[in-house]
Write a protein that holds these residues in place. Structure first.
Motif, PDB file in Angstrom:
ATOM      1  N   ALA A 259      18.228  17.315  -2.273  1.00  0.00           N
ATOM      2  CA  ALA A 259      18.079  16.758  -3.036  1.00  0.00           C
ATOM      3  C   ALA A 259      15.964  16.980  -3.266  1.00  0.00           C
ATOM      4  N   GLN A 260      15.553  17.788  -2.571  1.00  0.00           N
ATOM      5  CA  GLN A 260      14.434  18.481  -2.309  1.00  0.00           C
ATOM      6  C   GLN A 260      14.532  19.358  -3.639  1.00  0.00           C
ATOM      7  N   LEU A 261      15.468  19.731  -4.073  1.00  0.00           N
ATOM      8  CA  LEU A 261      15.293  20.691  -5.345  1.00  0.00           C
ATOM      9  C   LEU A 261      14.902  20.436  -6.430  1.00  0.00           C
TER      10      LEU A 261
ATOM     11  N   THR B 138       9.074   9.452 -12.250  1.00  0.00           N
ATOM     12  CA  THR B 138      10.392   8.069 -11.264  1.00  0.00           C
ATOM     13  C   THR B 138      11.613   9.196 -11.743  1.00  0.00           C
ATOM     14  N   SER B 139      12.279   9.020 -10.261  1.00  0.00           N
ATOM     15  CA  SER B 139      13.797   9.590 -10.800  1.00  0.00           C
ATOM     16  C   SER B 139      14.498   8.211  -9.915  1.00  0.00           C
ATOM     17  N   SER B 140      15.959   8.474 -11.077  1.00  0.00           N
ATOM     18  CA  SER B 140      17.021   7.338 -10.114  1.00  0.00           C
ATOM     19  C   SER B 140      17.912   8.305  -9.626  1.00  0.00           C
ATOM     20  N   ASP B 141      18.805   8.700  -8.430  1.00  0.00           N
ATOM     21  CA  ASP B 141      20.229   8.885  -7.996  1.00  0.00           C
ATOM     22  C   ASP B 141      21.480   8.400  -7.830  1.00  0.00           C
ATOM     23  N   HIS B 142      22.272   8.440  -8.280  1.00  0.00           N
ATOM     24  CA  HIS B 142      23.721   8.284  -8.196  1.00  0.00           C
ATOM     25  C   HIS B 142      24.833   8.658  -6.696  1.00  0.00           C
ATOM     26  N   LEU B 143      24.739   8.875  -5.681  1.00  0.00           N
ATOM     27  CA  LEU B 143      24.822   9.250  -4.980  1.00  0.00           C
ATOM     28  C   LEU B 143      26.617   8.096  -4.659  1.00  0.00           C
ATOM     29  N   TYR B 144      27.849   8.679  -4.535  1.00  0.00           N
ATOM     30  CA  TYR B 144      29.247   7.734  -4.724  1.00  0.00           C
ATOM     31  C   TYR B 144      29.593   8.161  -3.382  1.00  0.00           C
ATOM     32  N   LEU B 145      29.370   9.845  -3.375  1.00  0.00           N
ATOM     33  CA  LEU B 145      30.585  10.306  -2.348  1.00  0.00           C
ATOM     34  C   LEU B 145      30.154  10.950  -0.917  1.00  0.00           C
ATOM     35  N   PHE B 146      30.745   9.565  -0.256  1.00  0.00           N
ATOM     36  CA  PHE B 146      30.636  10.499   1.672  1.00  0.00           C
ATOM     37  C   PHE B 146      31.495  10.451   2.483  1.00  0.00           C
ATOM     38  N   PRO B 147      31.699  11.614   2.517  1.00  0.00           N
ATOM     39  CA  PRO B 147      32.303  11.857   3.482  1.00  0.00           C
ATOM     40  C   PRO B 147      32.693  11.525   4.985  1.00  0.00           C
ATOM     41  N   ARG B 148      34.036  10.645   4.941  1.00  0.00           N
ATOM     42  CA  ARG B 148      34.404  11.395   7.103  1.00  0.00           C
ATOM     43  C   ARG B 148      33.378  11.327   7.200  1.00  0.00           C
ATOM     44  N   GLY B 149      32.126  10.132   8.256  1.00  0.00           N
ATOM     45  CA  GLY B 149      31.303  10.681   9.201  1.00  0.00           C
ATOM     46  C   GLY B 149      29.893  10.679   8.676  1.00  0.00           C
ATOM     47  N   GLN B 150      29.917  10.879   7.556  1.00  0.00           N
ATOM     48  CA  GLN B 150      28.542  11.205   7.086  1.00  0.00           C
ATOM     49  C   GLN B 150      28.306   9.859   5.980  1.00  0.00           C
ATOM     50  N   THR B 151      26.871   9.784   7.329  1.00  0.00           N
ATOM     51  CA  THR B 151      26.619   7.458   7.160  1.00  0.00           C
ATOM     52  C   THR B 151      25.023   7.624   6.594  1.00  0.00           C
ATOM     53  N   ARG B 152      24.561   9.018   6.326  1.00  0.00           N
ATOM     54  CA  ARG B 152      23.452   8.933   6.339  1.00  0.00           C
ATOM     55  C   ARG B 152      22.677   9.443   5.202  1.00  0.00           C
ATOM     56  N   LEU B 153      23.599   9.941   4.291  1.00  0.00           N
ATOM     57  CA  LEU B 153      23.150  10.025   2.908  1.00  0.00           C
ATOM     58  C   LEU B 153      21.881  10.123   2.049  1.00  0.00           C
ATOM     59  N   ILE B 154      22.108   9.153   1.811  1.00  0.00           N
ATOM     60  CA  ILE B 154      21.375   8.138   1.208  1.00  0.00           C
ATOM     61  C   ILE B 154      19.544   8.331   2.144  1.00  0.00           C
ATOM     62  N   ASP B 155      20.151   8.370   3.488  1.00  0.00           N
ATOM     63  CA  ASP B 155      18.766   8.477   3.441  1.00  0.00           C
ATOM     64  C   ASP B 155      18.111   9.457   3.577  1.00  0.00           C
ATOM     65  N   ALA B 156      18.865  10.590   3.569  1.00  0.00           N
ATOM     66  CA  ALA B 156      18.236  12.006   3.323  1.00  0.00           C
ATOM     67  C   ALA B 156      17.694  12.676   1.798  1.00  0.00           C
ATOM     68  N   GLU B 157      18.422  11.518   1.736  1.00  0.00           N
ATOM     69  CA  GLU B 157      17.064  12.130  -0.252  1.00  0.00           C
ATOM     70  C   GLU B 157      16.400  10.994  -0.164  1.00  0.00           C
ATOM     71  N   ILE B 158      16.488  10.116   0.273  1.00  0.00           N
ATOM     72  CA  ILE B 158      14.990   8.825   0.412  1.00  0.00           C
ATOM     73  C   ILE B 158      13.893   9.908   1.127  1.00  0.00           C
ATOM     74  N   GLU B 159      14.293  10.964   2.264  1.00  0.00           N
ATOM     75  CA  GLU B 159      13.374  11.430   3.530  1.00  0.00           C
ATOM     76  C   GLU B 159      12.786  12.363   2.357  1.00  0.00           C
ATOM     77  N   ALA B 160      13.781  13.350   1.306  1.00  0.00           N
ATOM     78  CA  ALA B 160      13.015  14.556   0.530  1.00  0.00           C
ATOM     79  C   ALA B 160      12.222  14.077  -0.558  1.00  0.00           C
ATOM     80  N   ALA B 161      12.596  12.364  -0.765  1.00  0.00           N
ATOM     81  CA  ALA B 161      11.884  11.777  -1.966  1.00  0.00           C
ATOM     82  C   ALA B 161      10.408  11.646  -1.536  1.00  0.00           C
ATOM     83  N   GLN B 162       9.953  10.726  -0.581  1.00  0.00           N
ATOM     84  CA  GLN B 162       9.088  10.081  -0.156  1.00  0.00           C
ATOM     85  C   GLN B 162       8.516  12.180   0.735  1.00  0.00           C
ATOM     86  N   GLU B 163       8.316  12.717   1.067  1.00  0.00           N
ATOM     87  CA  GLU B 163       7.834  14.684   1.140  1.00  0.00           C
ATOM     88  C   GLU B 163       7.332  14.519  -0.145  1.00  0.00           C
TER      89      GLU B 163
END
Ligand SMILES: [Zn+2]
Length: 455
Positions: free
Chosen positions: A107-109, A121-146
């Protein structure tokens, strides 16, 4: 509270309703909003003054379809010569290894690449969540905020696995209950409905061949209850059209109409294979379309009927689409592709440079339901991209600088301002170290491919 004066821009393209352009102008910014756009220099004190001689000023571009995580596998050799379904089937097992670090780094890249090309402004469509990966969108939002880019995260989902007649393998799908619970959590945690919002969330089951009608319907009901927008892929390929006819007994856009998925709160990626009736459905329902010309050509999906959609007042924005089906996030390149493909399909007069620029700015803002971005007007968000006119790429294009940006290049944006904040200065990111972003991303990419090789 801060203020900035952009002084003496060589040319200003406002993208206001009248299409006003100023040959020589000033833009005043206070507290993240534009307070003046005019030929005469605004009076008053400013914390910062940017000398914009030799710079073209435009509204920052609005990217309405992307999959940032796919930069981890871009330029992938095995993708050569594949259309969408076999391309996805080859990549799903690799993407099954993504985790929070990989999503953050990609996301940073991807967002850094967009910012440097003038996208604010960008949108992103993240639709793939492997088992146990519950904070992927949180990670992209953090990258965008930085980075300081305005960001519309869309919570994607897949619950229709190969075993149930869909396309993705079961290990990248999720149960409906998990999808819906996490969708609600993300909206409640991050979505800002106010004008000037830096972060919004939309809900986005992936496609008719990877999401069940149950998840589509329940997601739509939830989005309308929570007041957020809906996004999905539709009518991208003829394979998908055949799939819909076989499994739902109707064409893809008709299917969306039947499950209450058309409306002014929905924008749809691709819309390549549309009948006249489909265009009428999109027009009547005021549904937005994310046109992704590079991706549609790379995967040989086809040429969207954009000119006919525009003639029927369908709202059309542009998306660079996934980094693995474009292999780049250079936004003005997408504007040029939109122009080229329209001319190839519908003739030399089908699309002017300005009309294409409008798709990349106001058209995108319309798709995202925003009146506060995609234009340089008093009261709008101070999201501004400035490009040099005295560089190699624009030499000779001085008589029409705005068209030059679409037709010449590629070039980096010289200055990018988001919500009044200077995030790119003299072609360099001000919020992160570009080289560190590349290193971290490539480590994540290597790790993902190693994990796949060992599996
Ligand atoms: Zn896509």
């Amino acid at each position: 509270m801060s203020s900035l004066l952009i002084r003496n821009a060589a040319h200003v393209v406002t993208m206001d309703t009248a299409g006003t352009e100023l040959s020589g102008g000033h833009i005043a910014i206070r507290d993240g909003c534009i307070t003046a756009v005019r030929k005469e220099e605004p009076k008053g004190e400013f914390d910062q003054v940017l000398d914009a001689r030799n710079l073209l000023a435009l509204p920052g571009f609005v990217n309405v379809h992307h999959h940032l995580y796919q930069s981890l596998t871009r330029g992938f050799p095995e993708s050569e010569g594949k259309t969408l379904f076999p391309w996805l089937e080859m990549l799903y097992p690799i993407w099954a290894g993504i985790d929070e670090e990989a999503v953050y780094a990609s996301a940073q890249l991807g967002l850094a690449e967009l910012l440097l090309s003038g996208c604010t402004t960008s949108s992103d469509h993240l639709y793939l969540f492997p088992r146990g990966q519950t904070r992927l969108i949180d990670a992209e939002i953090e990258a965008a905020q930085e980075l300081g880019i305005r960001f519309h995260a869309t919570r994607g989902s897949m619950d229709l696995s190969r075993e149930q007649g869909g396309l993705p393998p079961a290990d990248v799908t999720q149960p409906a209950t998990e999808i819906l619970a996490d969708s609600e959590r993300l909206v409640r945690q991050y979505h800002d409905p106010e004008p000037g919002a830096m972060i919004r969330v939309a809900l986005a089951p992936c496609s008719p061949f990877s999401a069940t009608d149950e998840v589509m319907r329940e997601t739509a009901a939830m989005a309308r209850r929570l007041g957020v927008r809906l996004h999905t892929h539709i009518a991208e390929t003829l394979d998908e059209e055949r799939f819909c006819l076989q499994t739902r007994g109707c064409r893809p856009v008709e299917h969306l109409e039947r499950i209450d998925w058309l409306g002014p709160d929905v924008w749809l990626a691709h819309c390549v294979h549309l009948s006249d009736g489909d265009i009428e459905r999109l027009s009547r329902s005021q549904t937005g379309v994310a046109h992704c010309p590079t991706s549609n050509m790379l995967l040989a999906s086809g040429m969207a009927r954009v000119v006919e959609m525009l003639a029927r007042s369908v709202q059309v924005g542009l998306g660079v689409d996934g980094s693995a089906s474009n292999d780049g996030g250079y936004f003005p390149g997408e504007i040029k592709q939109a122009l080229l493909v329209a001319r190839v399909r519908d003739g030399a007069q089908a699309m002017t440079a300005r009309r294409a620029l409008r798709l990349g700015t106001r058209g995108g803002a319309d798709c995202l339901g925003r009146k506060d971005i995609g234009r340089l007007e008093v009261g709008a968000c101070a999201d501004i991209a400035l490009f040099r006119l005295d560089d190699l790429a624009h030499a000779g294009a001085g008589r029409d600088a705005a068209a030059g940006l679409v037709l010449c290049g590629p070039v980096r944006a010289a200055e990018v301002i988001v919500a009044g904040r200077h995030v790119v200065h003299e072609g360099r990111l001000q919020t992160v170290d570009e080289h560190a972003v590349v290193r971290r991303h490539n480590q994540a990419s290597d790790r993902l491919l190693r994990r796949f090789g060992e599996a």
